[in-house]
Motif scaffolding. Structure first.
Motif, PDB file in Angstrom:
ATOM      1  N   GLY A 153      28.579 -32.242  13.966  1.00 22.97           N
ATOM      2  CA  GLY A 153      28.479 -33.614  14.453  1.00 22.97           C
ATOM      3  C   GLY A 153      28.605 -34.661  13.377  1.00 22.97           C
ATOM      4  N   SER A 158      31.322 -35.871  11.884  1.00 22.83           N
ATOM      5  CA  SER A 158      32.435 -36.811  12.085  1.00 22.83           C
ATOM      6  C   SER A 158      32.012 -37.975  12.976  1.00 22.83           C
ATOM      7  CB  SER A 158      33.643 -36.090  12.696  1.00 22.83           C
ATOM      8  OG  SER A 158      34.156 -35.136  11.801  1.00 22.83           O
ATOM      9  N   LYS A 159      31.283 -37.681  14.045  1.00 25.84           N
ATOM     10  CA  LYS A 159      30.794 -38.742  14.929  1.00 25.84           C
ATOM     11  C   LYS A 159      29.818 -39.648  14.187  1.00 25.84           C
ATOM     12  CE  LYS A 159      28.756 -39.415  19.498  1.00 25.84           C
ATOM     13  NZ  LYS A 159      28.223 -38.719  20.712  1.00 25.84           N
ATOM     14  N   PHE A 160      28.936 -39.038  13.427  1.00 25.71           N
ATOM     15  CA  PHE A 160      27.979 -39.777  12.611  1.00 25.71           C
ATOM     16  C   PHE A 160      28.704 -40.676  11.612  1.00 25.71           C
ATOM     17  CE2 PHE A 160      25.264 -39.401   8.634  1.00 25.71           C
ATOM     18  CZ  PHE A 160      24.331 -40.345   8.999  1.00 25.71           C
ATOM     19  N   ASN A 175      31.532 -42.087  11.821  1.00 24.35           N
ATOM     20  CA  ASN A 175      32.258 -43.194  12.435  1.00 24.35           C
ATOM     21  C   ASN A 175      31.363 -44.285  13.008  1.00 24.35           C
ATOM     22  OD1 ASN A 175      34.924 -42.293  11.946  1.00 24.35           O
ATOM     23  ND2 ASN A 175      34.764 -40.827  13.627  1.00 24.35           N
ATOM     24  N   LEU A 176      30.051 -44.165  12.827  1.00 25.29           N
ATOM     25  CA  LEU A 176      29.147 -45.215  13.280  1.00 25.29           C
ATOM     26  C   LEU A 176      29.256 -46.438  12.368  1.00 25.29           C
ATOM     27  CD1 LEU A 176      26.022 -43.022  14.086  1.00 25.29           C
ATOM     28  CD2 LEU A 176      27.558 -44.106  15.727  1.00 25.29           C
ATOM     29  N   GLU A 207      22.085 -41.186  16.424  1.00 29.46           N
ATOM     30  CA  GLU A 207      22.922 -39.985  16.522  1.00 29.46           C
ATOM     31  C   GLU A 207      23.215 -39.385  15.149  1.00 29.46           C
ATOM     32  OE1 GLU A 207      25.709 -40.318  20.270  1.00 29.46           O
ATOM     33  OE2 GLU A 207      25.872 -42.145  19.076  1.00 29.46           O
ATOM     34  N   THR A 259      23.970 -32.925  14.401  1.00 24.87           N
ATOM     35  CA  THR A 259      23.168 -32.141  15.341  1.00 24.87           C
ATOM     36  C   THR A 259      22.736 -30.780  14.818  1.00 24.87           C
ATOM     37  OG1 THR A 259      25.240 -31.350  16.306  1.00 24.87           O
ATOM     38  CG2 THR A 259      24.183 -33.261  17.345  1.00 24.87           C
TER      39      THR A 259
END
Length: 242
Positions: free
Chosen positions: A30, A32-34, A36-37, A139, A142
């Motif tokens: 997770g 990559s999602k983190f 991009n915040l 976020e 994970t």
């Protein structure tokens, strides 16, 4: 203003002699999602420092940074300690070679290393909670996934520098293991040589990974409960019974 990079220095003409080695690679699920915040630059260094500190406490010893565990309040240092670390963006590579005067690793070292990695991945929620006050987002990554392998490694020294790199099949295999099955946070090649009694006592089983690029039918060690929790389709597609 960013600095221009310097020209790379050459490796010494000859690699170091072949030696037994253990490679561990971890990756943050997770990430990559983190990444991009918004305002990522203000908190990603703090988060990475925290995670790396937790991981390296398992190797170098000291109080666990995320909590006081019921049974383990303080980790002892692994012996030997890693001889190499390389940051990989969303994780890191660590390499061990045998202690001076030996050409192999003790069973105690291999047992402790496997158990410490399992503690890290199983306590990852607590690891995240421990830095919640410093990281102003909800976020976070994970999970933390580990790939572990053992085999011959070679040291590449860099001319005019104390820096070095390590190459070897086990480094490549550890990298592929950690990303082989997203539902498993710990996969070790059976080549690390954990005795059957230790596997049984610690809840591990051996299965065959059937689709690792370059490593067909690799016998691996996984946690039995984590493996059984996988979707049946994933188990059948990626693994077979020994």
């Amino acid at each position: 203003m960013s600095r221009p990079i310097e020209r790379s220095k050459d490796f010494s003409p000859r690699a170091g002699r072949a030696t037994n080695g253990v490679a561990v690679i971890f990756d943050l699920g997770g990430f990559s999602k983190f990444f991009n915040l918004p305002d990522v630059h203000t908190y990603i260094p703090r988060y990475l420092n925290h995670v790396i500190k937790c991981v390296e406490t398992a190797f170098f010893g000291g109080p666990w940074p995320w909590s006081s565990r019921d049974k383990i309040d303080k980790a002892s240092a692994l012996s030997p300690g890693p001889v190499h670390r390389k940051f990989l963006g969303d994780g890191a590579l660590y390499v061990w070679t045998p202690p001076k005067g030996s050409d192999t690793f003790s069973n105690t070292f291999i047992h402790l290393l496997a158990n410490r990695l399992w503690v890290l991945q199983s306590d990852f929620v607590a690891i995240n909670k421990a830095c919640a006050d410093d990281i102003p987002v909800f976020e976070l990554p994970t999970s933390i996934r580990f790939g572990v392998a053992r085999g011959t490694v070679f040291e590449l020294s860099i001319e005019g520098s104390r820096a070095n790199e390590y190459i070897g099949v086990c480094v490549n295999l550890a990298s592929r293991l950690q990303k082989y099955c997203p539902g498993l946070n710990f996969i070790a090649s059976a080549r690390i040589e954990l005795p059957s009694k230790f596997l049984i006592d610690s809840g591990y089983i051996k299965v065959i990974a059937t689709k690792i690029k370059g490593f067909p039918k690799e016998l691996v060690i996984v946690n039995e409960a984590e493996f059984k929790a996988l979707d049946a389709e994933a188990r059948n597609e990626l693994f077979a019974s020994p």
